[in-house]
Structure formats: structure tokens, C-alpha cells
Design a protein around this motif. Structure first.
Motif, PDB file in Angstrom:
ATOM      1  N   HIS A 148      33.467  25.250  41.169  1.00  0.00           N
ATOM      2  CA  HIS A 148      33.545  24.573  42.469  1.00  0.00           C
ATOM      3  C   HIS A 148      34.086  25.526  43.531  1.00  0.00           C
ATOM      4  CE1 HIS A 148      34.105  21.361  45.398  1.00  0.00           C
ATOM      5  NE2 HIS A 148      35.346  21.806  45.581  1.00  0.00           N
ATOM      6  N   ALA A 149      35.097  26.333  43.186  1.00  0.00           N
ATOM      7  CA  ALA A 149      35.724  27.226  44.151  1.00  0.00           C
ATOM      8  C   ALA A 149      34.769  28.300  44.665  1.00  0.00           C
ATOM      9  CB  ALA A 149      36.963  27.886  43.528  1.00  0.00           C
ATOM     10  N   ASP A 206      45.685  29.428  42.111  1.00  0.00           N
ATOM     11  CA  ASP A 206      45.792  27.993  42.362  1.00  0.00           C
ATOM     12  C   ASP A 206      44.520  27.400  42.956  1.00  0.00           C
ATOM     13  OD1 ASP A 206      48.350  27.893  41.370  1.00  0.00           O
ATOM     14  OD2 ASP A 206      49.323  28.110  43.323  1.00  0.00           O
ATOM     15  N   SER A 207      43.748  28.234  43.671  1.00  0.00           N
ATOM     16  CA  SER A 207      42.526  27.733  44.290  1.00  0.00           C
ATOM     17  C   SER A 207      41.368  27.644  43.306  1.00  0.00           C
ATOM     18  CB  SER A 207      42.121  28.635  45.459  1.00  0.00           C
ATOM     19  OG  SER A 207      41.631  29.888  44.987  1.00  0.00           O
ATOM     20  N   GLY A 208      41.559  28.224  42.116  1.00  0.00           N
ATOM     21  CA  GLY A 208      40.506  28.227  41.118  1.00  0.00           C
ATOM     22  C   GLY A 208      39.713  29.513  41.056  1.00  0.00           C
ATOM     23  N   LEU A 209      39.996  30.467  41.961  1.00  0.00           N
ATOM     24  CA  LEU A 209      39.259  31.723  41.966  1.00  0.00           C
ATOM     25  C   LEU A 209      39.713  32.634  40.830  1.00  0.00           C
ATOM     26  CD1 LEU A 209      39.149  32.563  45.780  1.00  0.00           C
ATOM     27  CD2 LEU A 209      37.284  31.697  44.353  1.00  0.00           C
ATOM     28  N   LEU A 210      38.766  33.392  40.293  1.00  0.00           N
ATOM     29  CA  LEU A 210      39.060  34.361  39.234  1.00  0.00           C
ATOM     30  C   LEU A 210      39.688  35.596  39.870  1.00  0.00           C
ATOM     31  CD1 LEU A 210      38.691  35.158  36.199  1.00  0.00           C
ATOM     32  CD2 LEU A 210      36.509  36.190  36.885  1.00  0.00           C
ATOM     33  N   VAL A 211      40.936  35.892  39.508  1.00  0.00           N
ATOM     34  CA  VAL A 211      41.625  37.036  40.102  1.00  0.00           C
ATOM     35  C   VAL A 211      41.782  38.201  39.129  1.00  0.00           C
ATOM     36  CG1 VAL A 211      42.843  35.668  41.826  1.00  0.00           C
ATOM     37  CG2 VAL A 211      43.883  36.011  39.563  1.00  0.00           C
ATOM     38  N   ARG A 212      41.618  37.932  37.840  1.00  0.00           N
ATOM     39  CA  ARG A 212      41.712  39.017  36.856  1.00  0.00           C
ATOM     40  C   ARG A 212      40.880  38.667  35.626  1.00  0.00           C
ATOM     41  NH1 ARG A 212      47.368  41.773  35.133  1.00  0.00           N
ATOM     42  NH2 ARG A 212      47.027  42.616  37.238  1.00  0.00           N
ATOM     43  N   LEU A 213      40.320  39.691  35.038  1.00  0.00           N
ATOM     44  CA  LEU A 213      39.604  39.597  33.761  1.00  0.00           C
ATOM     45  C   LEU A 213      40.100  40.733  32.888  1.00  0.00           C
ATOM     46  CD1 LEU A 213      35.737  39.324  33.298  1.00  0.00           C
ATOM     47  CD2 LEU A 213      37.023  41.131  32.155  1.00  0.00           C
ATOM     48  N   ASP A 241      31.885  34.519  51.522  1.00  0.00           N
ATOM     49  CA  ASP A 241      30.676  33.747  51.291  1.00  0.00           C
ATOM     50  C   ASP A 241      29.446  34.642  51.397  1.00  0.00           C
ATOM     51  OD1 ASP A 241      28.254  32.090  52.477  1.00  0.00           O
ATOM     52  OD2 ASP A 241      29.543  30.667  51.408  1.00  0.00           O
ATOM     53  N   VAL A 242      28.598  34.600  50.374  1.00  0.00           N
ATOM     54  CA  VAL A 242      27.318  35.318  50.379  1.00  0.00           C
ATOM     55  C   VAL A 242      26.245  34.314  49.975  1.00  0.00           C
ATOM     56  CG1 VAL A 242      25.956  37.195  49.416  1.00  0.00           C
ATOM     57  CG2 VAL A 242      28.421  37.501  49.753  1.00  0.00           C
ATOM     58  N   GLY A 243      25.509  33.832  50.939  1.00  0.00           N
ATOM     59  CA  GLY A 243      24.456  32.870  50.643  1.00  0.00           C
ATOM     60  C   GLY A 243      24.951  31.601  49.982  1.00  0.00           C
ATOM     61  N   GLY A 244      26.142  31.161  50.337  1.00  0.00           N
ATOM     62  CA  GLY A 244      26.695  29.935  49.782  1.00  0.00           C
ATOM     63  C   GLY A 244      27.535  30.116  48.534  1.00  0.00           C
ATOM     64  N   VAL A 245      27.650  31.346  48.057  1.00  0.00           N
ATOM     65  CA  VAL A 245      28.456  31.635  46.869  1.00  0.00           C
ATOM     66  C   VAL A 245      29.562  32.617  47.257  1.00  0.00           C
ATOM     67  CG1 VAL A 245      28.476  32.584  44.529  1.00  0.00           C
ATOM     68  CG2 VAL A 245      26.503  31.264  45.331  1.00  0.00           C
ATOM     69  N   ARG A 246      30.786  32.296  46.902  1.00  0.00           N
ATOM     70  CA  ARG A 246      31.908  33.190  47.209  1.00  0.00           C
ATOM     71  C   ARG A 246      31.962  34.294  46.160  1.00  0.00           C
ATOM     72  NH1 ARG A 246      37.351  29.982  48.285  1.00  0.00           N
ATOM     73  NH2 ARG A 246      37.914  32.001  49.216  1.00  0.00           N
ATOM     74  N   ASP A 306      28.645  45.470  51.953  1.00  0.00           N
ATOM     75  CA  ASP A 306      27.527  44.556  52.148  1.00  0.00           C
ATOM     76  C   ASP A 306      27.064  44.053  50.789  1.00  0.00           C
ATOM     77  OD1 ASP A 306      25.290  43.379  53.824  1.00  0.00           O
ATOM     78  OD2 ASP A 306      24.119  44.584  52.415  1.00  0.00           O
ATOM     79  N   ILE A 307      26.891  42.742  50.669  1.00  0.00           N
ATOM     80  CA  ILE A 307      26.341  42.127  49.465  1.00  0.00           C
ATOM     81  C   ILE A 307      25.227  41.180  49.900  1.00  0.00           C
ATOM     82  CG2 ILE A 307      26.778  40.686  47.448  1.00  0.00           C
ATOM     83  CD1 ILE A 307      29.658  41.566  47.465  1.00  0.00           C
ATOM     84  N   ARG A 308      24.042  41.360  49.319  1.00  0.00           N
ATOM     85  CA  ARG A 308      22.898  40.516  49.650  1.00  0.00           C
ATOM     86  C   ARG A 308      22.447  39.758  48.410  1.00  0.00           C
ATOM     87  NH1 ARG A 308      18.524  43.773  50.798  1.00  0.00           N
ATOM     88  NH2 ARG A 308      19.632  45.603  50.014  1.00  0.00           N
ATOM     89  N   ALA A 309      22.228  38.478  48.568  1.00  0.00           N
ATOM     90  CA  ALA A 309      21.762  37.646  47.460  1.00  0.00           C
ATOM     91  C   ALA A 309      20.255  37.497  47.508  1.00  0.00           C
ATOM     92  CB  ALA A 309      22.426  36.278  47.530  1.00  0.00           C
TER      93      ALA A 309
END
Length: 385
Positions: free
Chosen positions: A173-174, A310-317, A339-344, A364-367
């Protein structure tokens, strides 16, 4: 660790042809049909025979991480002249390293059924000389913080059923929701790369990704490109930092599994949960901030740790790759989500492992950009200067 000297010789990863070997002149010609073993590629291999080249290089990284040494700490000083042959010259430290590898293998076979429970890091813990006398300042001082990247996982006591499902749902969702994530079938990104191998100077980097799991990364160094490719099944590396000149290394074992995980996170995050049969939940602290940790496990495979804010974003792997002397960690830290084409997506990530620490900063990131399938073919060897 003193890595600055490496700019003057063979490049960051190449210099980790340390302790036990050097390039064999007869191994460089002809197409590779299968992963070559260390003794087929390097000279003077005595106790690390029968492992692929990529695992051999990871083993060098374990030695460096465990002892806080770089190549000069164990090899002949002649390596500073740029001579690859000098890596094969015997030194007292190389001889001792061989003894230690044999000792660890004997202990693990005798007492742990062959499982790698005793590694270089067990005794050295980041020091050149393992201590045998207790340090009272540590005993009565402030205890060191827990390692947030621990491979041995301690789940949260009494965690409610379904908590892992909730964390994954919050993550998807995030970043935009399952529908938008599924609609992003490809990604093309450009930016900069900076690491030990560039003396932390920024150079251009390109990334090409096609869902669900094909990724190519090209670092444009002035000496020549470094190229990593995962075609969904196989992984390769070639470049000016290759351990072997004019050679494309075929990745094996945990490095292939790791490449698949990295591609999945970048291109098909909704598939991550299904990639592991069991998930456990814990908590950790990163830079003073609490995070929730998910560890995924499969029988006979190294685990995967995912860290969410806390927001649900992945900060580390954090994932691991096995070597003959124990597992080594590979860590990614993600930030600057946009946001890149609706996806963070993260526009910055730092990859830290035993052979390098590199920062990727995307401009620059293009989807959903068109990508030629040839981008994911096995790369031709890149000649070192």
C-alpha cells in the motif's frame, strides 16, 4: 580497513584476489561453458579448491571483514606495483590463513555435523589478532548495541497471527498498491554511482529492469565499464574490476539467489512474500529509529531480512551468501522515495558488502520504457586497461 591504496592497482574487487591465489594465464581464453573453479583460474590455490570463482572472491571478503585487513595486510608488498603474479607469492600470513581454514573445517565437521558454525569472524570479530583475555572495560561498560542485521533471528514474543501478512500489505500500500505495482512492467534508470572502486567519486550508472526479475546494471567508469546482469535465471559480472582480465564471471549459489531477490524487490515486490515459505517478525533499531523486521526462510537457503519504517516503506534489506568459511552479509539501505508512474521508488540506495560499499543515486527513473531483450544477455568480457 585501509582501502585507499586500491585505487593505484587492480581495482576494488580485483584486489580481493587475496591470500591464496592469482590469475592463471591459461584460463582467460575461450567461452565459458560452466562456472570455473578457483584452482582453474588462479595460481597457487591449496585449501580453497573446488569452489567457483565468485565464491572464492566472497571468501576473500570474509577474510577482510573478519580481520579488518585489506590485501596488503597478508600479501607480498609487490602487489602494490600492480603485479597480479605477486598475489601468489607465499607469506607467513598466507600460510597461517591456510591453516585457519583447515582448522575451521575440522571443528565444524567434528562438532557441528559439517555446518559452518565456526567462521573467521567467530574469533576475530573484526580484529587482526583474536583476544584471549577478558576486557574489563567491556564487561563493566556500556554494552554494545545489538546487531540489527543478525542472521540468528529472535521473533517478537507473542506476535499476533497474521502480523507478517499485515506488514506486507502495508508495504505494498505504501508504494502505491498492488494494481499500480503490477502495471509497472519495466524500469529504466540513470544516475550516479560512487564506491571504494571510484575513490568515492561519482560516475554514471544505468539500470535496466524488466518484470518480474531481469536486471542489468552498468557502471561507466573512466577505466571501462563494470556490468552486472541477471536474466531471470543466470547471473554474471564482467568489467575492469573482474578478478580475471577479459573474463565474465558466472555467479553461483547464493549470489544467483541474491540477484533474484534484488530483482524481485525492484520489479515485482508483490511476489516477495510468496518466495519464502516462512516469515517471522522482530524489531530492531537503525540509526536511532525503530523498525519492524521480517525474516523469510526456505529449507536449505540463506534467509532474507526486510526492514520497514512506520510508514511501511522498505528501508533496509539484508541477505547472505555462503562461502567455504561461512556466510557473508549483503546490505541495501533505501531512501528518497519518489512517485514514478504511480509507484513510489527509492532514488537512493547504498549497497554494503564485504568487497565494497557503493552509493547509487538516481536522477531519472522511467516506468514502462521499451527495453531490448539483448540487455539481459550474458555480457561479453570487458578488457581491463
Amino acid at each position: 580497513m585501509k582501502f585507499g591504496w586500491r585505487r593505484t592497482i587492480l581495482g576494488a574487487s580485483a584486489t580481493f584476489v587475496c591470500l591464496l591465489g592469482v590469475v592463471s594465464a591459461g584460463s582467460q581464453a575461450g567461452p565459458e561453458q560452466k562456472p570455473q573453479m578457483a584452482e582453474e583460474v588462479f595460481k597457487n590455490i591449496q585449501v580453497l579448491k573446488g569452489i567457483p570463482v565468485d565464491e572464492f572472491m566472497d571468501t576473500m571478503g570474509m577474510f577482510a571483514a573478519a580481520t579488518a585487513k585489506d590485501c596488503t595486510g597478508c600479501h607480498s608488498p609487490n602487489i602494490l606495483t600492480g603485479s597480479r603474479a605477486a598475489f601468489a607469492e607465499s607469506t607467513p600470513m598466507i600460510q597461517r590463513a591456510r591453516q585457519m581454514v583447515t582448522m575451521m573445517g575440522t571443528i565444524d565437521r567434528t562438532f557441528f555435523g559439517g555446518r559452518k558454525r565456526i567462521t573467521c569472524y567467530t574469533c576475530h570479530t573484526g580484529t587482526a589478532n583474536p583476544a584471549r583475555v577478558p576486557n574489563l572495560a567491556i564487561q563493566y561498560g556500556t554494552p554494545p548495541p545489538d546487531n540489527p542485521n543478525a542472521m540468528d533471528f529472535i521473533p517478537v514474543p507473542g506476535a499476533p497471527a497474521g502480523l507478517a501478512d499485515q506488514l506486507f500489505a502495508k508495504y505494498i500500500h505504501a508504494i502505491g498498491g498492488a494494481q499500480r505495482v503490477a502495471g509497472a512492467t519495466s524500469v529504466v534508470a540513470t544516475g550516479t554511482y560512487a564506491g571504494w572502486d571510484t575513490a568515492f567519486g561519482e560516475v554514471a550508472v544505468e539500470m535496466f529492469g524488466k518484470a518480474p526479475d531481469q536486471v542489468t546494471t552498468i557502471v561507466h567508469r573512466k577505466e571501462g565499464n563494470n556490468i552486472w546482469v541477471f536474466d531471470g535465471r543466470n547471473a554474471w559480472f564482467t568489467g575492469v574490476d573482474s578478478a580475471v582480465p577479459n573474463y565474465t564471471t558466472t555467479m553461483t549459489g547464493g549470489n544467483v539467489a541474491g540477484a533474484r531477490i534484488d530483482a524481485m524487490v525492484a520489479l515485482a515486490p508483490t511476489r516477495i512474500q510468496q518466495a519464502f515459505s516462512r516469515w517471522q517478525v522482530s524489531e530492531a533499531d537503525i540509526d536511532g529509529k525503530g523498525v519492524q523486521v521480517l525474516q523469510g526462510t526456505n529449507q536449505g537457503q540463506a534467509p532474507l531480512n526486510l526492514y520497514f519504517d512506520d510508514s511501511g516503506l522498505l528501508v533496509r534489506l539484508v541477505r547472505w551468501s555462503e562461502t567455504v568459511v561461512g556466510p557473508i552479509p549483503i546490505q541495501f539501505d533505501f531512501s528518497d522515495y519518489r512517485d514514478v508512474g504511480g509507484v513510489r521508488r527509492p532514488f537512493k540506495w547504498v549497497k554494503t558488502w564485504t568487497n565494497n560499499k557503493a552509493t547509487f543515486t538516481m536522477k531519472d527513473i522511467r516506468a514502462n520504457a521499451a527495453i531490448d531483450g539483448a540487455r539481459f544477455a550474458k555480457p561479453a568480457p570487458v578488457a581491463a586497461p
